[in-house]
Design an enzyme around this catalytic site. Structure first.
Site, PDB file in Angstrom:
ATOM      1  N   GLU A   1       0.826  -1.209   0.000  1.00 46.11           N
ATOM      2  CA  GLU A   1       0.000   0.000   0.000  1.00 46.11           C
ATOM      3  C   GLU A   1       0.861   1.261   0.000  1.00 46.11           C
ATOM      4  O   GLU A   1       1.935   1.294   0.593  1.00 46.11           O
ATOM      5  CB  GLU A   1      -0.896   0.025   1.244  1.00 46.11           C
ATOM      6  CG  GLU A   1      -1.863  -1.128   1.346  1.00 46.11           C
ATOM      7  CD  GLU A   1      -2.609  -1.116   2.668  1.00 46.11           C
ATOM      8  OE1 GLU A   1      -3.020  -0.020   3.103  1.00 46.11           O
ATOM      9  OE2 GLU A   1      -2.759  -2.182   3.280  1.00 46.11           O
ATOM     10  N   GLY A   2       0.353   2.283  -0.676  1.00 47.59           N
ATOM     11  CA  GLY A   2       1.002   3.590  -0.637  1.00 47.59           C
ATOM     12  C   GLY A   2       2.367   3.636  -1.289  1.00 47.59           C
ATOM     13  O   GLY A   2       3.175   4.507  -0.968  1.00 47.59           O
ATOM     14  N   LYS A   3       2.651   2.696  -2.207  1.00 43.25           N
ATOM     15  CA  LYS A   3       3.960   2.646  -2.853  1.00 43.25           C
ATOM     16  C   LYS A   3       3.912   3.129  -4.305  1.00 43.25           C
ATOM     17  O   LYS A   3       4.900   3.038  -5.024  1.00 43.25           O
ATOM     18  CB  LYS A   3       4.528   1.220  -2.822  1.00 43.25           C
ATOM     19  CG  LYS A   3       4.569   0.579  -1.451  1.00 43.25           C
ATOM     20  CD  LYS A   3       5.463   1.331  -0.491  1.00 43.25           C
ATOM     21  CE  LYS A   3       5.580   0.602   0.837  1.00 43.25           C
ATOM     22  NZ  LYS A   3       6.349   1.384   1.829  1.00 43.25           N
ATOM     23  N   GLY A   4       2.753   3.589  -4.765  1.00 34.14           N
ATOM     24  CA  GLY A   4       2.646   4.031  -6.152  1.00 34.14           C
ATOM     25  C   GLY A   4       2.653   2.888  -7.136  1.00 34.14           C
ATOM     26  O   GLY A   4       3.085   3.047  -8.278  1.00 34.14           O
ATOM     27  N   VAL A   5       2.171   1.701  -6.708  1.00 35.77           N
ATOM     28  CA  VAL A   5       2.146   0.532  -7.599  1.00 35.77           C
ATOM     29  C   VAL A   5       0.733  -0.030  -7.726  1.00 35.77           C
ATOM     30  O   VAL A   5       0.529  -1.228  -7.845  1.00 35.77           O
ATOM     31  CB  VAL A   5       3.140  -0.559  -7.127  1.00 35.77           C
ATOM     32  CG1 VAL A   5       4.568  -0.107  -7.349  1.00 35.77           C
ATOM     33  CG2 VAL A   5       2.905  -0.920  -5.666  1.00 35.77           C
TER      34      VAL A   5
ATOM     35  N   SER B   1      -2.026  -0.269  -5.736  1.00 33.23           N
ATOM     36  CA  SER B   1      -2.650  -1.144  -4.746  1.00 33.23           C
ATOM     37  C   SER B   1      -4.164  -0.939  -4.691  1.00 33.23           C
ATOM     38  O   SER B   1      -4.923  -1.904  -4.562  1.00 33.23           O
ATOM     39  CB  SER B   1      -2.037  -0.904  -3.364  1.00 33.23           C
ATOM     40  OG  SER B   1      -2.202   0.445  -2.950  1.00 33.23           O
ATOM     41  N   SER B   2      -4.623   0.300  -4.783  1.00 35.05           N
ATOM     42  CA  SER B   2      -6.066   0.560  -4.709  1.00 35.05           C
ATOM     43  C   SER B   2      -6.782   0.006  -5.938  1.00 35.05           C
ATOM     44  O   SER B   2      -7.842  -0.630  -5.827  1.00 35.05           O
ATOM     45  CB  SER B   2      -6.347   2.059  -4.561  1.00 35.05           C
ATOM     46  OG  SER B   2      -5.833   2.790  -5.657  1.00 35.05           O
ATOM     47  N   ALA B   3      -6.192   0.204  -7.121  1.00 34.30           N
ATOM     48  CA  ALA B   3      -6.812  -0.305  -8.343  1.00 34.30           C
ATOM     49  C   ALA B   3      -6.884  -1.827  -8.331  1.00 34.30           C
ATOM     50  O   ALA B   3      -7.876  -2.422  -8.763  1.00 34.30           O
ATOM     51  CB  ALA B   3      -6.041   0.170  -9.571  1.00 34.30           C
TER      52      ALA B   3
ATOM     53  N   ASP C   1      -4.276   2.682 -14.004  1.00 37.26           N
ATOM     54  CA  ASP C   1      -4.024   1.624 -13.032  1.00 37.26           C
ATOM     55  C   ASP C   1      -5.084   0.532 -13.110  1.00 37.26           C
ATOM     56  O   ASP C   1      -4.775  -0.665 -13.060  1.00 37.26           O
ATOM     57  CB  ASP C   1      -3.994   2.209 -11.613  1.00 37.26           C
ATOM     58  CG  ASP C   1      -2.753   3.059 -11.375  1.00 37.26           C
ATOM     59  OD1 ASP C   1      -1.905   3.133 -12.271  1.00 37.26           O
ATOM     60  OD2 ASP C   1      -2.655   3.647 -10.282  1.00 37.26           O
TER      61      ASP C   1
END
Length: 436
Positions: free
Chosen positions: A87-91, A93-95, A138
Site C-alpha cells: 500500500e502507498g507505494k505508487g504501484v 494497490s487501490s486499483a 491503473d
C-alpha cells in the site's frame, strides 16, 4: 418486513496500517427508496471513520454495479481482502483491490463484464466514492494486463492499442522510496485542475485564432491572411474542440499556444476569464493559485515520449537503444516533478541510478548496466521504475542503490520485480462447499 442483507468485509494485513480489520454494513444503506444512493452520499458514508475509509474501495464496487448496471443484490455477502501489493507505494494497490473485488462479485453473480468495461467501472469507485481524481491507467493495467508485456493504451476513455512484449535483454525494477503516496491528496487534485485549465485556455486560444481568420473589416485582411496561412482553419477548429491534451502534438503546442499559458493562475482569475474547467471530478477553489504551464505541458510531451518508448522498445539490441529508453524515462520523471508531484525520496533514487550509470559511462572497462529511472503512479512519493540490462551486473547495482539509500535515509527500499496477468487474463477460482 424486509430481510436484512449484510455486506461484511475482512481485511488481512490491517495491523500494518491504521485501518480497522473489519467493516459491516447493511446493503439497504446503499438504497434511497427504490434507487441506489448518490455517489456523493456514499463518499460521505465511508468518510465518517478514517479507520474504515478503506471499505470504500471494496464495498464501493457494489454500489457502482447497482448504479451503472442495475444489479440487484438479494443476498448477504462476505468479502475477504488479502493483497500482496504494498500500500502507498505508487504501484496501483487501490486499483488492484477494486478490480479483484469487482471481478469476484461478477463471477459469483454471473455478470459478464469485459475487462475494459470493468476497469472503467472501478475508476468510478475511485473517483466518486473514494474521492481520488485519478485516471484509468491503473485499473486498466490490473484488468487487462498480461505477464511480461507493457500495456499500450489511450485513455479516451480507455482503449488498449496493443500489448508490447518486453525484450529478454531488458529488465525493469521498482524501488520503493518509503514515502507514502496517495492520489487522493490535494497535490494530485490541484495538478489535475491545472491541466484542465490549460486545456480550456488552448481551446479558447484556438477559437480566437479562428475568428482572426475571418476579418470583419478591410484593415484586418492582411493580418488575417497571414494567420490563416500560418495555422490553417481546419487545424484550429480541431484544436478548438480538443478533448484530450495528449492529442495535441508538441510542435503545435509550441507553435501556437505555449507562450500564452501562464505559469500560475488563481481560481478567481481563471473563472472570471474562462468560466468552468469542465472536469467532473475536481472543483476549482477560487482563492487558490494553480500551476498551469507544467501540468498542461506534461501530457502533451508524455504522449510523445510514450509513443517513442514503444517504438524504441523493439529496436536493435544496443546500448544506444537502452540509453534512449532511459533518457525518455528521465524526461518523464523531471516533467512530473515540474508539475509538483515529485518527492525527495524518489529524486534521491533517480539520482543514484544516474550516478551509477554515468560512473559506468566514464569507465574504460565496461559500459553502464542501468540506463534510466522515473517516478511511478500518481507521484508525491511512492516508487521509481528503473530500466537496465537483464544481467547479473545490473542486479548488483540495484542492490548497491538499496544500500546507499538506506545509508542516507535509514530506509531499505523494497524491490519489485516480475509481472503477472491482469484479472481479465487470470480469471477466477471458484470454491464450492460440500456438505458433510
Amino acid at each position: 418486513m424486509e430481510q436484512c442483507r449484510f455486506c461484511k468485509l475482512y481485511s488481512f494485513g490491517s495491523e500494518l496500517s491504521n485501518r480497522a480489520p473489519t467493516f459491516d454494513m447493511d446493503l439497504s444503506d446503499f438504497m434511497d427508496g427504490d434507487k441506489p444512493i448518490s455517489y456523493e452520499k456514499a463518499k460521505e458514508y465511508f468518510s465518517q471513520d478514517p479507520s474504515q475509509k478503506w471499505a470504500a474501495y471494496v464495498a464501493g464496487t457494489v454500489l457502482v454495479l447497482m448504479t451503472e448496471l442495475g444489479v440487484q443484490f438479494t443476498d448477504s455477502m462476505s468479502i475477504l481482502v488479502s493483497s500482496s501489493v504494498p500500500e502507498g507505494k505508487g504501484v496501483s494497490s487501490s486499483a488492484s483491490v477494486e478490480v479483484a473485488t469487482m471481478s469476484a462479485i461478477a463471477a459469483v453473480y454471473g455478470l459478464n463484464i469485459a475487462p475494459r468495461d470493468l476497469a472503467i467501472l472501478c475508476q468510478k469507485v475511485e473517483n466518486h466514492i473514494v474521492g481520488a481524481p485519478c485516471g484509468v491507467m491503473d485499473q486498466m493495467t490490473s484488468a487487462c494486463g498480461e505477464a511480461n508485456k507493457l500495456l499500450a493504451m489511450v485513455c479516451q476513455p480507455a482503449e488498449v492499442k496493443e500489448l508490447v512484449s518486453i525484450p529478454t535483454h531488458i529488465r525493469f525494477w521498482g524501488l520503493d522510496s518509503g514515502i507514502r503516496h496517495s492520489v487522493g491528496g490535494t497535490d494530485y487534485g490541484s495538478v489535475r485542475v491545472g491541466t484542465y485549465m490549460g486545456r480550456k485556455m488552448i481551446k479558447c486560444a484556438a477559437s480566437d485564432l479562428i475568428s482572426q481568420s475571418f476579418p470583419s473589416t478591410p484593415t484586418q485582411s492582411c493580418d488575417a491572411s497571414e494567420e490563416y496561412e500560418k495555422y490553417g482553419v481546419d487545424l484550429l477548429k480541431s484544436e478548438a474542440s480538443l478533448q484530450y491534451l495528449c492529442n495535441l502534438p508538441p510542435h503545435r503546442y509550441e507553435a501556437a499556444y505555449a507562450r500564452d499559458i501562464p505559469e500560475f493562475i488563481t481560481g478567481d482569475e481563471f473563472m472570471e476569464k474562462y468560466g468552468d474547467h469542465n472536469d467532473a471530478v475536481t472543483v476549482i477553489d477560487p482563492k487558490r493559485s494553480y500551476s498551469v504551464k507544467a501540468p498542461t505541458r506534461h501530457p502533451i510531451y508524455e504522449n510523445f515520449r510514450v509513443e517513442a518508448f514503444k517504438a524504441l522498445l523493439t529496436a536493435a539490441k544496443t546500448d544506444e537503444q537502452l540509453s534512449a529508453l532511459g533518457e525518455l524515462m528521465y524526461q518523464c520523471h523531471y516533467s512530473y516533478n515540474a508539475c509538483g508531484l515529485g518527492s525527495d525520496g524518489t529524486d534521491r533514487l533517480v539520482n543514484l541510478v544516474q550516478e551509477i550509470q554515468h560512473r559506468k559511462t566514464t569507465s574504460q572497462h565496461e559500459g553502464p548496466s542501468l540506463f534510466g529511472a522515473k517516478i511511478t503512479g500518481g507521484g508525491s512519493g511512492g516508487s521509481v521504475c528503473v530500466i537496465g540490462k537483464n544481467s547479473l551486473k545490473s542486479s548488483e547495482e540495484i542492490f548497491e542503490i538499496q544500500k546507499r539509500y538506506k545509508a542516507a535515509t535509514g530506509y531499505l527500499p523494497i524491490v519489485f520485480e516480475g509481472s503477472s496477468p491482469g484479472a481479465g487474463k487470470f480469471g477466477y477460482l471458484k470454491i464450492r462447499w460440500r456438505s458433510a
